[in-house]
Design an enzyme around this catalytic site. Structure first.
Site, PDB file in Angstrom:
ATOM      1  N   GLU A  29     -29.761 -14.517  -8.875  1.00  0.00           N
ATOM      2  CA  GLU A  29     -28.871 -13.381  -9.105  1.00  0.00           C
ATOM      3  C   GLU A  29     -29.594 -12.342  -9.957  1.00  0.00           C
ATOM      4  O   GLU A  29     -30.267 -12.680 -10.925  1.00  0.00           O
ATOM      5  CB  GLU A  29     -27.607 -13.868  -9.812  1.00  0.00           C
ATOM      6  CG  GLU A  29     -26.541 -12.807  -9.926  1.00  0.00           C
ATOM      7  CD  GLU A  29     -25.243 -13.362 -10.460  1.00  0.00           C
ATOM      8  OE1 GLU A  29     -24.304 -13.495  -9.671  1.00  0.00           O
ATOM      9  OE2 GLU A  29     -25.193 -13.676 -11.665  1.00  0.00           O
ATOM     10  N   ASP A  78     -20.872 -22.413 -12.865  1.00  0.00           N
ATOM     11  CA  ASP A  78     -22.256 -21.923 -12.775  1.00  0.00           C
ATOM     12  C   ASP A  78     -22.978 -22.534 -11.575  1.00  0.00           C
ATOM     13  O   ASP A  78     -23.787 -21.871 -10.930  1.00  0.00           O
ATOM     14  CB  ASP A  78     -23.025 -22.246 -14.063  1.00  0.00           C
ATOM     15  CG  ASP A  78     -22.427 -21.543 -15.268  1.00  0.00           C
ATOM     16  OD1 ASP A  78     -22.558 -20.313 -15.355  1.00  0.00           O
ATOM     17  OD2 ASP A  78     -21.813 -22.226 -16.102  1.00  0.00           O
ATOM     18  N   ASP A 131     -28.417 -19.363 -10.819  1.00  0.00           N
ATOM     19  CA  ASP A 131     -27.529 -18.470 -11.577  1.00  0.00           C
ATOM     20  C   ASP A 131     -27.964 -18.584 -13.032  1.00  0.00           C
ATOM     21  O   ASP A 131     -27.504 -19.466 -13.763  1.00  0.00           O
ATOM     22  CB  ASP A 131     -26.077 -18.897 -11.394  1.00  0.00           C
ATOM     23  CG  ASP A 131     -25.113 -18.000 -12.156  1.00  0.00           C
ATOM     24  OD1 ASP A 131     -25.403 -16.804 -12.301  1.00  0.00           O
ATOM     25  OD2 ASP A 131     -24.070 -18.507 -12.614  1.00  0.00           O
TER      26      ASP A 131
END
Length: 167
Positions: A71, A144, A11
């Site tokens: 992502e 996160d 991420d």
């Protein structure tokens, strides 16, 4: 070395990059490692991207993932933020590329739908499902890191689905 497929979920962020390492063995996901890479916010962008790259290199050496998942950058109202996020994403992708690790890319809504069933699920629901999928009763990782684990689990689910539909 333990058996199973090891996936590194990422991420990306310029201040905080979450990571999650998950092993799938006999269709069951288990937590290997998770955490965050924090960059020195008062340093220039090149230094910060170097921190992300070098710390990911260490994680890759330590856990030897066979695949990675990241992502996708979502378009926001602030183009400058999207560009910065793209730089962090590039540092993550480069670390995987120089280690010949194939990478899956997933939209945030795809990850949420994959884990929760709806693409606009709140982060709390995604975090709950991540913990559930990994069999963790009381997760103590940062948001996160939870997001990175969700991306890794999504990748495993998508990979399994591709195998079923291509067989």
């Amino acid at each position: 070395m333990a058996e199973g497929l090891i996936v590194l979920g990422l991420d990306p962020g310029t201040r905080v990059t979450g990571y999650g390492v998950v092993r799938e063995l006999s269709g069951k996901a288990e937590l290997v490692a998770t955490g965050t890479i924090r960059t020195p916010v008062k340093k220039d962008m090149a230094t910060r991207m170097g921190v992300i790259f070098s710390q990911l290199q260490e994680l890759i050496r330590a856990h030897a993932p066979a695949e990675a998942a990241i992502e996708n950058v979502f378009v926001s109202k602030n183009p400058s933020s999207a560009l910065k996020l793209g730089q962090a994403r590039g540092a993550c992708m480069a670390a995987c590329a120089v280690n010949n690790i194939p990478m899956g890319e997933y939209e945030p809504s795809k990850v949420k739908k994959n884990l929760v069933g709806v693409g606009n699920a709140p982060k709390s629901q995604v975090a709950y499902m991540v913990a559930h999928c990994l069999g963790i009763k009381k997760p103590d990782w940062p948001e996160d890191a939870s997001d990175a684990l969700a991306i890794a689990i999504c990748h495993l689910n998508e990979r399994r689905m591709r195998k079923l539909t291509c067989s």
